[in-house]
Design an enzyme around this catalytic site. Structure first.
Site, PDB file in Angstrom:
ATOM      1  N   CYS A 205       0.821  -1.223   0.000  1.00  0.00           N
ATOM      2  CA  CYS A 205       0.000   0.000   0.000  1.00  0.00           C
ATOM      3  C   CYS A 205       0.853   1.271   0.000  1.00  0.00           C
ATOM      4  O   CYS A 205       0.377   2.337  -0.369  1.00  0.00           O
ATOM      5  CB  CYS A 205      -0.946   0.012   1.200  1.00  0.00           C
ATOM      6  SG  CYS A 205      -1.994  -1.430   1.266  1.00  0.00           S
TER       7      CYS A 205
ATOM      8  N   HIS B 188      -3.867   6.961   1.399  1.00  0.00           N
ATOM      9  CA  HIS B 188      -4.134   5.619   0.872  1.00  0.00           C
ATOM     10  C   HIS B 188      -5.529   5.208   1.338  1.00  0.00           C
ATOM     11  O   HIS B 188      -5.867   5.372   2.510  1.00  0.00           O
ATOM     12  CB  HIS B 188      -3.074   4.638   1.388  1.00  0.00           C
ATOM     13  CG  HIS B 188      -3.480   3.212   1.227  1.00  0.00           C
ATOM     14  ND1 HIS B 188      -3.907   2.703   0.028  1.00  0.00           N
ATOM     15  CD2 HIS B 188      -3.557   2.186   2.117  1.00  0.00           C
ATOM     16  CE1 HIS B 188      -4.224   1.434   0.185  1.00  0.00           C
ATOM     17  NE2 HIS B 188      -4.023   1.093   1.444  1.00  0.00           N
TER      18      HIS B 188
ATOM     19  N   ASN C 137     -10.002  -1.047  -1.458  1.00  0.00           N
ATOM     20  CA  ASN C 137      -8.567  -0.825  -1.258  1.00  0.00           C
ATOM     21  C   ASN C 137      -7.821  -1.361  -2.479  1.00  0.00           C
ATOM     22  O   ASN C 137      -7.765  -2.567  -2.692  1.00  0.00           O
ATOM     23  CB  ASN C 137      -8.128  -1.562   0.016  1.00  0.00           C
ATOM     24  CG  ASN C 137      -6.659  -1.364   0.336  1.00  0.00           C
ATOM     25  OD1 ASN C 137      -5.882  -0.927  -0.502  1.00  0.00           O
ATOM     26  ND2 ASN C 137      -6.266  -1.700   1.556  1.00  0.00           N
TER      27      ASN C 137
END
Ligand code: ACO
Length: 331
Positions: free
Chosen positions: A113, A258, A288
């Site tokens: 990420c 993020h 995500n």
């Protein structure tokens, strides 16, 4: 020394929209649980024939065109992903080939990420010293094929989406504009808190039927540990970005975090002392998308006119590793 500017951005997601109700057909979950715990309503998953590099190519072509450039103008590719199409070689060379390029370097960054911020940090250093002038920075993921889409994997399967985001970066000499700082961090003590154990060459044999039966090729996560660290380390890294540039929260036009989980983003916003209009959120649409989430969100924010010349943009990410980081940019 010039600074690094975002010359353009672009993104692409596959066409297959997957709702929470669709997931409830595959596993024991519900729209209510997913929305309450993560804020996610839909995500896009690849269909037969789609690949991560294919998504990355479309996002890259959009970004290159928006910059008024052609692929041949790119002098370096940095490709961030934790879901590569193949074990070896990395996706960077496949994207290079898809774009019809040869000889230029193709770097693979796999910091999950945090990949886009790690990649930005590398690109920024190279542009500032004059090594490259038109870097294509890509974050792209195909999670859906790797998820355990049964009730056993429901804690992770409902969170992740597929997609790609790209940026073209180049030097800018206009006073004050460009990337002001990047800060990247890691703590390998927590490597197994969110990981995919195999196939891997730490195993002998590196892949076996019994490993696959155990599901070691699926991502597993200690969700609460990830949550706790993400909601601490992301605001810490925002504070570092602000302090190192003598900025205060009121100077920030937009934070693009993020997109891991709406609750994490809300905690980051609160800890960083930012108003709602200072934080960009699109997790409800895409889930995500790991290394792709920041460039997708940034491209959408730009399309909505959320950043003007001279504004302060802050990026922050946290992910598997654990890895985390931030960047401050004067737009
Ligand atoms: N649907 C329904 N029930 C579920 C699901 C699901 N998809 N997943 C888990 N549950 C159940 C659990 O089995 C558990 O049941 P039990 O009480 O009978 O044992 C119950 O829900 C509560 O589970 P918890 O894991 O305690 O739920 P929690 O409130 O911690 O939420 C979550 C889980 C959403 C994963 C949360 O921990 C989280 O968001 N963590 C951060 C993870 C993250 O964002 N990861 C992304 C990758 S890293 C990054 O990008 C930062």
């Amino acid at each position: 020394m010039p600074r690094t500017a975002f010359l353009s951005t672009g993104f692409h997601v596959p066409s297959r929209l997957v709702t929470n109700d669709d997931l409830a057909q595959m596993m024991d979950t519900s729209d209510e649980w997913i929305v309450q715990r993560s804020g996610i309503k839909t995500r896009y998953w690849v269909d037969k024939g789609d690949t991560g590099v294919g998504l990355a190519r479309v996002a890259s072509e959009k970004a290159i065109a928006k910059a008024g450039l052609e692929a041949k103008d790119i002098d370096c590719i940095i490709y961030c992903t934790c879901t590569p199409d193949h074990f070896e070689p990395g996706n960077g060379v496949f994207l290079q080939r898809e774009l019809g390029l040869t000889d230029i370097p193709a770097v693979d960054v796999r910091n999950q990420c945090s990949g886009f911020i790690y990649g930005l940090s590398i690109a920024d250093a190279w542009i500032r010293v004059g090594q490259y002038k038109r870097i294509l920075l890509v974050g792209a993921e195909v999670h859906s094929r790797g998820l355990d889409k049964t009730t056993r994997g429901r804690d992770t399967a409902v969170l992740f989406g597929d997609g790609a985001g790209a940026a073209v970066l180049g030097p800018i000499s206009e006073d004050g504009r460009g990337v002001l700082s990047t800060h990247i961090f890691a703590d390998g003590r927590y490597a197994e808190k969110l990981w995919v154990d195999g196939p891997g060459l730490a195993h002998d044999p590196f892949v076996s039927v019994s490993m696959l039966e155990q599901g070691v090729h699926r991502p597993v996560m200690e969700g609460r540990e990830v949550f706790k660290f993400a909601s601490t380390k992301m605001p810490e890294s925002v504070a570092i970005a602000l302090k190192s540039n003598r900025l205060s929260p009121t100077d920030v036009t937009l934070l693009v975090p993020h997109q891991a989980n709406l609750r994490i983003i809300e905690m980051v916003q609160k800890a960083a002392g930012l108003r709602d209009d200072q934080v960009y959120i699109n997790i409800q649409k895409y889930g995500n998308t790991t290394a792709a989430s920041i460039p997708i969100a940034l491209d959408e924010a730009l399309a909505e006119g959320r950043l003007r010349t001279g504004d302060v943009l802050v990026l922050t990410a946290f992910g598997s590793g654990f890895t985390w980081g931030s960047a401050a940019i004067r737009w």
